[in-house]
Write an enzyme that holds these catalytic residues in place. Structure first.
Site, short mmCIF file in Angstrom:
data_model
loop_
_atom_site.label_atom_id
_atom_site.label_comp_id
_atom_site.label_asym_id
_atom_site.label_seq_id
_atom_site.Cartn_x
_atom_site.Cartn_y
_atom_site.Cartn_z
N LYS A 1 -13.38 -0.81 5.63
CA LYS A 1 -13.85 -1.45 4.27
C LYS A 1 -15.03 -2.60 4.98
O LYS A 1 -16.06 -2.81 4.39
CB LYS A 1 -12.83 -2.44 3.77
N ASP B 1 -1.14 -5.56 9.28
CA ASP B 1 -2.05 -4.38 8.88
C ASP B 1 -3.39 -5.23 8.40
O ASP B 1 -3.21 -5.81 7.64
CB ASP B 1 -1.56 -3.77 7.74
N TRP C 1 0.87 -1.29 -0.09
CA TRP C 1 -0.07 0.03 -0.06
C TRP C 1 0.80 1.18 0.21
O TRP C 1 1.79 1.47 0.92
CB TRP C 1 -1.09 -0.13 1.29
N1 KET Z 1 -3.73 -0.72 5.19
C1 KET Z 1 -4.02 -1.01 3.92
C2 KET Z 1 -3.33 -2.19 3.33
C3 KET Z 1 -5.13 -0.41 3.09
O1 KET Z 1 -5.26 -0.84 1.80
C4 KET Z 1 -5.79 0.97 3.43
C5 KET Z 1 -6.50 1.55 2.81
C6 KET Z 1 -5.38 1.44 4.85
C7 KET Z 1 -4.26 0.53 5.65
C8 KET Z 1 -6.13 2.63 5.65
O2 KET Z 1 -7.31 2.55 5.69
P1 KET Z 1 -7.94 3.46 6.81
O3 KET Z 1 -9.04 4.31 5.85
O4 KET Z 1 -7.06 4.45 7.00
O5 KET Z 1 -8.64 2.42 7.45
N2 KET Z 1 -6.47 1.37 1.31
C9 KET Z 1 -7.38 2.24 0.28
C10 KET Z 1 -7.83 3.56 0.65
C11 KET Z 1 -6.55 4.41 0.88
O6 KET Z 1 -5.24 4.58 0.02
O7 KET Z 1 -6.61 5.45 1.84
C12 KET Z 1 -6.92 1.85 -1.21
O8 KET Z 1 -5.83 1.38 -1.10
O9 KET Z 1 -7.26 2.21 -1.87
#
Ligand code: KET
Length: 410
Positions: free
Chosen positions: A256, A220, A139
């Site tokens: 998610k 994560d 990510w």
């Molecule tokens: N870890 C991973 C692996 C991840 O894909 C995301 C979000 C997050 C943490 C953080 O999510 P949060 O909203 O802070 O709980 N990924 C998607 C959104 C982004 O980039 O913020 C994405 O990869 O599209």
């Protein structure tokens, strides 16, 4: 005297580029085309292409709103106690000995990102080894979060572009070569962006290697329930590491799996060797959080706690979660079939083999740019598409675009 624009004290500030993931949505929003399609950010959409608020979330929220005894006082620095307990049970399992032995400290943080950041700052202050190994690729926000928290970021091999699968030997070799004590970031399930996860047997080998070298796991967990549709199955990797009695960190996100994206609900758990250490670790986590944002927001965590503590609501959630996971899996099959039907050059079986929210297509940046320009399809330039953004109606458009891209752009 009024000064002109040239005199700004910020005149030397240069314009920063958009974020590689969230910037895709910015570009999408600017496109006037009615057929435009956003497959960039990992956010679930319905068959109608609309954002989804789960019924159980609406119900829990209504309950909270109707309860006039609820107040909006500050939460403690570590957040809502009930939410923290329930979050730990969700990831470690209801019967987890580590929880029963009070060896786990869990603090509510600002979704997955905030949990990673708080965990990383704690490590930078209190852990002797400041190198964190992250998978290549991972990510895009991981290296930024860890660097800014004061850790030094290195990568371990993870993905093989040739097989579009796991580079397991590369992974083992790189972790084996890491200095003892180094921190290792692991995606609990549904690896982003590759959609490639180790098998349970491979996880076991990774665990043995990491424990034998004293490497510290930092999980994560942003997609629990989204990979397989089962919350327990998607937590197996984490539980494997906890059941050996060793220590680890886990960042959990409800963005998610509960569709709570904008509510910023998440938790950081640190599993320690003893209850005594856990108490001291928590006291230091409070010193990380207090000057950063003082204490976390109450609304989203209250919704999540209401759902997790009520067996009916919990069950309703698992059904809705499974439906989301299943719809994503059906989109994989539909896209694969559509490419087969078009005779699109190349082997596309990885679309159905990969797991979770994303397909790592193998399309290059030029092909992605072509698809955006000619087909108004928006995705990250590394060729990742969010399967959750696809629907039966939009699969043919995407298949046409991929077909044209691989046929005309090298
Ligand atoms: N870890 C991973 C692996 C991840 O894909 C995301 C979000 C997050 C943490 C953080 O999510 P949060 O909203 O802070 O709980 N990924 C998607 C959104 C982004 O980039 O913020 C994405 O990869 O599209």
């Amino acid at each position: 005297m009024a000064s002109d624009h040239g005199d700004s004290v910020f005149a030397n500030v240069v314009r920063a580029p958009e974020d590689p993931i969230l910037g895709v949505t910015v570009a999408y929003n600017k496109d006037p085309s009615p057929k435009k399609l956003n497959l960039g950010v990992g956010a679930y959409r319905t068959e109608e292409g609309k954002p989804l608020v789960l019924n159980v979330v609406r119900r829990a929220e209504q309950m909270l709103v109707n309860d006039t005894s609820r107040v909006k006082e500050y939460l403690p620095i570590v957040g809502l106690a009930e939410f923290n307990k329930l979050s730990a049970k969700l990831i470690f399992g209801v019967d987890s000995p580590a929880i029963q032995e009070n060896r786990v400290t869990t603090v509510q943080c600002l979704s997955g990102t905030g949990s990673l950041r708080v965990g990383a700052e704690f490590l930078a202050r209190h852990y002797h080894e400041h190198t964190i190994y992250i998978p290549q690729p991972t990510w895009g926000n991981h290296p930024k979060v860890f660097t800014i928290a004061g850790l030094s970021v290195k990568t371990y091999r993870y993905y093989s572009p040739e097989t579009r699968g796991l580079d397991f030997q590369g992974l083992l070799d790189d972790l084996n070569a890491a200095p003892s004590g180094a921190i290792v970031l692991l995606h609990a399930c549904a690896h982003n962006p590759t959609g490639v996860d180790p098998t349970p047997e491979q996880w076991e080998q990774i665990r043995q290697l990491m424990r034998s070298k004293g490497l510290l796991p930092f999980f994560d967990s942003a997609y629990q329930g989204f990979a397989s549709g089962s919350l327990d199955e998607d937590a197996q990797s984490v539980r494997m590491f906890v059941s050996d009695g060793g220590e680890c960190l886990v960042a959990q996100s409800y963005a998610k799996n509960m569709g709570m994206y904008g509510e910023r609900v998440g938790a950081l758990s640190i599993v320690c060797k003893s209850a005594d250490v856990a108490v001291r670790v928590e006291s230091q986590l409070k010193l990380v959080i207090r000057p950063m944002y003082s204490n976390p927001p109450i609304h989203g965590a209250s919704i999540v706690a209401a759902i997790l503590k009520d067996s009916h609501m919990y069950h309703e959630w698992t059904v809705e979660l499974k439906a989301m996971a299943d719809r994503i899996i059906s989109m994989r099959q539909k896209l694969f079939d559509a490419l087969q039907a078009r005779g699109t050059p190349g082997d596309w079986s990885h679309i159905i083999k990969q797991i979770g929210m994303f397909t790592f297509t193998g399309l290059n940046a030029q092909q992605v740019a072509f698809m955006t320009k000619e087909y108004h399809i928006y995705m990250t330039s590394d060729g990742r598409i969010s399967m959750a953004g696809l629907s039966s109606q939009t699969v043919p458009l995407l298949a046409d675009a991929i077909h044209a891209a691989v046929s005309t752009v090298v």
